[in-house]
Design a protein around this motif. Sequence first.
Motif, PDB file in Angstrom:
ATOM      1  N   THR A  11     -16.331 -22.070  35.832  1.00 42.63           N
ATOM      2  CA  THR A  11     -15.542 -22.907  34.916  1.00 42.63           C
ATOM      3  C   THR A  11     -14.237 -23.368  35.540  1.00 42.63           C
ATOM      4  N   VAL A  12     -13.525 -22.459  36.213  1.00 45.53           N
ATOM      5  CA  VAL A  12     -12.183 -22.802  36.719  1.00 45.53           C
ATOM      6  C   VAL A  12     -12.224 -23.762  37.905  1.00 45.53           C
ATOM      7  N   PRO A  37      -7.942 -23.614  34.688  1.00 40.66           N
ATOM      8  CA  PRO A  37      -8.383 -22.313  34.146  1.00 40.66           C
ATOM      9  C   PRO A  37      -8.821 -22.346  32.680  1.00 40.66           C
ATOM     10  N   SER A  68     -15.804 -18.461  28.912  1.00 41.80           N
ATOM     11  CA  SER A  68     -16.949 -18.505  29.824  1.00 41.80           C
ATOM     12  C   SER A  68     -17.297 -17.107  30.308  1.00 41.80           C
ATOM     13  N   TYR A 105     -17.215 -23.586  25.611  1.00 43.24           N
ATOM     14  CA  TYR A 105     -17.233 -22.884  26.902  1.00 43.24           C
ATOM     15  C   TYR A 105     -18.189 -21.694  26.860  1.00 43.24           C
ATOM     16  N   ALA A 143     -17.115 -17.309  34.688  1.00 46.00           N
ATOM     17  CA  ALA A 143     -15.703 -17.723  34.606  1.00 46.00           C
ATOM     18  C   ALA A 143     -15.278 -18.419  35.893  1.00 46.00           C
ATOM     19  N   SER A 144     -15.748 -17.912  37.033  1.00 45.96           N
ATOM     20  CA  SER A 144     -15.353 -18.505  38.325  1.00 45.96           C
ATOM     21  C   SER A 144     -15.862 -19.944  38.447  1.00 45.96           C
ATOM     22  N   ALA A 152     -11.721 -20.103  30.830  1.00 46.44           N
ATOM     23  CA  ALA A 152     -12.217 -19.019  31.694  1.00 46.44           C
ATOM     24  C   ALA A 152     -12.612 -17.804  30.845  1.00 46.44           C
ATOM     25  N   VAL A 186      -9.224 -23.251  42.394  1.00 43.61           N
ATOM     26  CA  VAL A 186      -8.984 -23.187  40.951  1.00 43.61           C
ATOM     27  C   VAL A 186      -8.345 -24.507  40.531  1.00 43.61           C
TER      28      VAL A 186
END
Length: 299
Positions: free
Chosen positions: A269-270, A229, A235, A31, A266-267, A232, A226
């Motif tokens: 990835t989720v 998660p 990432s 990740y 992160a946003s 996250a 989402v």
Amino acid sequence: MSLLVVGSTAFDTVETPHGTAADCLGGSSTYFCLAARLFTQPRLVSVVGDDFPAKHRALLAERGVDLAGLETKPGKTFRWHGRYSSDMNSRDTIDVQLNVFGDFQPKVPQSFRSTPFVFLANGAPATQASVLDQVDKPKFVVADTMDLWIEHHRDGLLALLPRLDGLIVNDSEVKQLTGKGNLIQAGRAVLAMGPKLVIVKKGEHGSFVFSNFFHYALPAYPTESVVDPTGAGDSFAGGFMGYLATCDSVSVWNLKRAIAYGTVTASLTVEGFGVERIAAAERGTVERRFHELQQFVSA
Ligand code: AMP
């Protein structure tokens, strides 16, 4: 500048209210790399078994990840199985099979030893320290940790902390590490343990940054979708370190922007199961979200 990450490469099985994904590519360093590669070419040190397919290797290589430090050992790749609660704010680990990751002794290739930016993904503090013994005066070192190490390897973790520039933890971990229920007091207490910077992740509520020079907070990117998660945090770290590695200096200005880039990666990835969304992401999407996030928080 170049960026080194040391951590797990895995097959993950993930159950969320949106469905189940079995045996997909995962692991903390995976990740991290897939987020960091949106900014720079990450150098990976990790271990897989001889069951690790060429297609996963190709996915990473095609996205610019330098795999010179990805060791293949006889046996099976690390496996992790997690199940999320209905609101996805908590998860249970259903199964962990350490396999070849169980006795992971990271070997940093000669060509990686002078890497200026180093991220020590979640792992035993002694293993993380062994990486620092192999690199030449890095410019900026950040580590992740978790409840297991805080509880059972506390001495090793306390020995590692003064060797770090930054520590990334979630809010329950920072409270567990310091014994303080107040987040601000807990952040200050970690600074007293050695790192110059403490980043506390608060999931959908964003992140707090503590240092002796500034404090900073940023909400999460307001995503409506989402799906999974998992990864996250890694990432976030990948976007944060990846952006910083492109900067001339680790200034307060650049640190704040790096936090925003980590929030954006992160946003992404989720929004998909496993690595599917972050692996498909492009820099243009990252920049668009970065500007949206700036608009979102400006008065
Ligand atoms: P996160 O959701 O940020 O906690 O990261 C989840 C990823 O960490 C998954 O892809 C797992 O394969 C990996 N993982 C889970 N447990 C461990 C562990 N004990 N050590 C290293 N990696 C882990």
